[in-house]
Motif scaffolding. Structure first.
Motif, short mmCIF file in Angstrom:
data_model
loop_
_atom_site.label_atom_id
_atom_site.label_comp_id
_atom_site.label_asym_id
_atom_site.label_seq_id
_atom_site.Cartn_x
_atom_site.Cartn_y
_atom_site.Cartn_z
N ASP A 23 0.85 -1.19 0.00
CA ASP A 23 0.00 0.00 0.00
C ASP A 23 0.88 1.24 0.00
OD1 ASP A 23 0.99 -0.06 2.58
OD2 ASP A 23 -0.96 0.04 3.56
N LEU A 24 0.25 2.41 -0.05
CA LEU A 24 0.99 3.65 -0.13
C LEU A 24 1.86 3.89 1.11
CD1 LEU A 24 1.57 6.18 -1.76
CD2 LEU A 24 -0.41 7.25 -0.68
N ARG A 25 1.33 3.56 2.27
CA ARG A 25 2.09 3.75 3.51
C ARG A 25 3.37 2.91 3.50
NH1 ARG A 25 0.54 1.84 9.49
NH2 ARG A 25 2.16 2.97 10.58
N GLY A 26 3.25 1.67 3.07
CA GLY A 26 4.43 0.81 2.98
C GLY A 26 5.42 1.32 1.95
N VAL A 28 5.92 4.48 1.15
CA VAL A 28 6.61 5.63 1.73
C VAL A 28 7.70 5.16 2.69
CG1 VAL A 28 6.31 7.65 3.23
CG2 VAL A 28 4.67 7.20 1.40
N GLN A 29 7.41 4.12 3.45
CA GLN A 29 8.43 3.57 4.35
C GLN A 29 9.61 2.99 3.57
OE1 GLN A 29 6.17 0.85 6.78
NE2 GLN A 29 5.58 2.46 8.22
N GLN A 31 10.56 4.05 0.67
CA GLN A 31 11.30 5.18 0.12
C GLN A 31 12.27 5.73 1.17
OE1 GLN A 31 9.09 8.46 -1.51
NE2 GLN A 31 10.93 9.41 -2.32
N TYR A 54 3.61 5.77 -6.85
CA TYR A 54 2.85 7.00 -6.57
C TYR A 54 1.77 7.22 -7.62
CZ TYR A 54 6.16 8.24 -2.92
OH TYR A 54 6.92 8.25 -1.78
N TYR A 57 -1.45 5.24 -6.98
CA TYR A 57 -2.33 5.78 -5.94
C TYR A 57 -2.74 7.22 -6.21
CZ TYR A 57 -1.52 1.57 -3.30
OH TYR A 57 -1.47 0.26 -2.90
N CYS A 59 -0.91 9.93 -6.53
CA CYS A 59 -0.10 10.93 -5.82
C CYS A 59 0.85 11.59 -6.82
CB CYS A 59 0.67 10.26 -4.69
SG CYS A 59 -0.37 9.45 -3.49
N GLU A 62 3.70 13.84 -5.32
CA GLU A 62 4.78 13.04 -4.73
C GLU A 62 5.63 12.41 -5.83
OE1 GLU A 62 1.70 13.10 -3.71
OE2 GLU A 62 1.74 13.47 -1.55
#
Length: 90
Positions: A23-26, A28-29, A31, A54, A57, A59, A62
């Motif tokens: 998912d997007l949160r994962g 970002v982590q 990155q 990105y 999703y 974004c 981003e």
């Protein structure tokens, strides 16, 4: 992986980023992990995979920031950012 003394490589990181379960949160982590390990700037393959994540999703800002911070941009990288922008603004 890191608990056992192994550092992520660009190919391993790109594999994680391509996983459908990510998912997007994962992302970002991952990155943050890539930036901390110097993988984001060292390999255009990793940065291009972030653009795809990105874009998936929606974004766009981003994706644009990631693109702007990439020191090496390949033809695939340019095609990815164009695809992200046109899919959301086209």
């Amino acid at each position: 992986m890191r608990d056992h003394g192994f550092s992520p490589t660009p190919h391993v990181l790109a594999g994680f980023l391509s996983a459908q379960a990510l998912d997007l949160r994962g992302g970002v982590q991952l990155q943050a992990l890539a930036v901390n390990n110097g993988l984001f700037c060292a390999d255009s393959f990793v940065g291009t995979t972030f653009l795809s994540l990105y874009g998936k999703y929606g974004c766009v800002s981003e994706a644009r920031q990631a693109f702007d911070h990439m020191p090496r941009k390949t033809l695939v990288t340019w095609n990815s950012i164009i695809s992200v922008c046109t899919s959301w603004f086209g």
